[in-house]
Design a protein around this motif. Structure first.
Motif, PDB file in Angstrom:
ATOM      1  N   HIS A 119       0.969  -1.275  -0.026  1.00  0.00           N
ATOM      2  CA  HIS A 119       0.038   0.061  -0.039  1.00  0.00           C
ATOM      3  C   HIS A 119       0.836   1.194   0.040  1.00  0.00           C
ATOM      4  N   THR A 120       1.003   1.835  -1.206  1.00  0.00           N
ATOM      5  CA  THR A 120       1.767   3.028  -1.043  1.00  0.00           C
ATOM      6  C   THR A 120       0.803   4.268  -1.188  1.00  0.00           C
ATOM      7  N   GLY A 121      -0.528   4.156  -1.465  1.00  0.00           N
ATOM      8  CA  GLY A 121      -1.394   5.324  -1.541  1.00  0.00           C
ATOM      9  C   GLY A 121      -1.277   5.920  -2.798  1.00  0.00           C
ATOM     10  N   LEU A 193      -6.448  -0.063  -1.292  1.00  0.00           N
ATOM     11  CA  LEU A 193      -5.707  -0.852  -0.205  1.00  0.00           C
ATOM     12  C   LEU A 193      -5.953  -0.177   1.070  1.00  0.00           C
ATOM     13  N   GLY A 194      -6.286   1.208   1.168  1.00  0.00           N
ATOM     14  CA  GLY A 194      -6.195   1.826   2.553  1.00  0.00           C
ATOM     15  C   GLY A 194      -7.383   1.439   3.276  1.00  0.00           C
ATOM     16  N   GLU A 195      -8.427   0.789   2.650  1.00  0.00           N
ATOM     17  CA  GLU A 195      -9.632   0.360   3.270  1.00  0.00           C
ATOM     18  C   GLU A 195      -9.473  -1.015   3.966  1.00  0.00           C
ATOM     19  N   LEU A 196      -8.456  -1.582   3.769  1.00  0.00           N
ATOM     20  CA  LEU A 196      -8.286  -2.974   4.243  1.00  0.00           C
ATOM     21  C   LEU A 196      -7.529  -2.904   5.497  1.00  0.00           C
ATOM     22  N   GLY A 197      -7.695  -3.966   6.346  1.00  0.00           N
ATOM     23  CA  GLY A 197      -7.008  -4.222   7.264  1.00  0.00           C
ATOM     24  C   GLY A 197      -5.783  -4.850   7.130  1.00  0.00           C
ATOM     25  N   PRO A 198      -4.765  -5.158   8.090  1.00  0.00           N
ATOM     26  CA  PRO A 198      -3.766  -5.671   7.848  1.00  0.00           C
ATOM     27  C   PRO A 198      -3.743  -7.190   7.185  1.00  0.00           C
TER      28      PRO A 198
END
Length: 223
Positions: A119-121, A193-198
Motif C-alpha cells: 500500500h503506497t497510496g 488498499l487503505g480500506e483494508l485491515g492488515p
C-alpha cells in the motif's frame, strides 16, 4: 459466514476511456458501440486494450521467454489470505527495501503462500496527474529475492509497477525479472488498499487469456 454476506472492497480501477493512466505509446482502452437497442434491438460493443491495461496481472511470460502464461497460473495462487503492508510514508521515486519491510508492524504475517499487498497510496493519483502517477515508490530487487525465499508467489501494488516506471529507454525492470523469473506473479494498479485491515482475504483472478502475458483483474477483498 458466507463470503457473499461479508463486506466486499473493490480493488480494481474502472475501465473508463475518459479516466485511465496508460503509459505513453501503449494501446489505449477503446470501447466502441457496434449495435444499439433503438436501432438493432440489442446493445453490443467492441473493446480494445493492451494486456497490461488498468488493474492487471503480469504472468512470468511478460519478461521470461518460457515463463507461464495467464492461462497457466494456478487459480489457487490468486485467491486467499493477504497481508497489507503500509508504505504510504514513501515519497515520489523512493525505494522500498527489504530492511523497510522487516520494520513493518505486520512483517511477521509474511508466511508461505500468503499474498503480499504493498500500500503506497499512489492510487489516489490515478488518471489525475499523468506525471506524478509514474513517479511512484518502487521495490528493490532484494525484496523479490527475500519474498520468493519465504514462499511468496503473488504480490500486488497500488501503483503502476514494482519497478521504477521508465517512460523512455533505456528500460530496466530488475524486480520484474527477479520475481517473475522465479515463478512469481505481480498485480499492478490496485486501488483502495487503505480500506483494508492488515490481513484480509482477496480474489485477484484475471480474464483467462490463453497464451497471454498479462490480463485485467477485477480484484476484490472481503472482511
Amino acid at each position: 459466514m458466507s463470503v457473499f454476506t461479508m463486506s466486499l472492497v473493490d480493488l480494481s480501477h474502472p475501465f473508463d476511456p475518459e479516466r485511465m493512466s496508460i503509459p505513453p505509446g501503449l494501446p489505449q482502452f477503446i470501447s466502441c458501440p457496434i449495435a444499439t437497442v433503438p436501432k438493432d434491438g440489442f446493445s453490443m460493443h467492441t473493446v480494445s486494450f493492451g494486456s497490461h491495461t488498468g488493474t492487471h496481472i503480469d504472468a512470468p511470460s511478460h519478461f521470461i521467454a518460457d515463463g507461464k502464461t495467464i492461462d497457466q497460473i494456478p487459480l489457487t495462487a490468486l485467491v486467499g489470505s493477504a497481508v497489507v503492508l503500509d508504505f504510504t510514508y514513501k515519497g515520489p521515486k523512493e525505494v522500498i527495501t527489504w530492511a523497510d519491510i522487516t520494520k513493518s508492524p505486520h512483517a511477521d504475517k509474511i508466511e508461505p503462500g500468503i499474498i503480499v499487498l504493498f500500500h503506497t497510496g499512489w492510487s489516489k493519483h490515478w488518471a489525475a496527474d499523468e506525471q506524478i502517477y509514474w513517479d511512484h515508490p518502487y521495490l528493490s530487487p532484494d525484496v523479490a529475492e527475500q519474498l520468493i525465499a519465504r514462499g511468496i508467489s503473488v504480490i500486488g501494488i497500488d501503483c503502476a509497477s514494482p519497478d521504477k516506471s521508465l517512460l523512455e529507454p533505456p528500460w530496466n525492470f530488475p524486480f520484474h525479472l527477479a520475481f517473475l523469473g522465479r515463478g512469481g506473479f505481480i498485480v499492478e494498479n490496485l486501488t483502495t488498499l487503505g480500506e483494508l485491515g492488515p490481513k484480509v482475504m482477496v480474489n485477484l483472478l484475471p480474464i483467462n487469456l490463453v497464451g497471454c502475458d498479462g490480463a485485467p483483474v477485477r480484484g476484490i477483498a472481503w472482511k
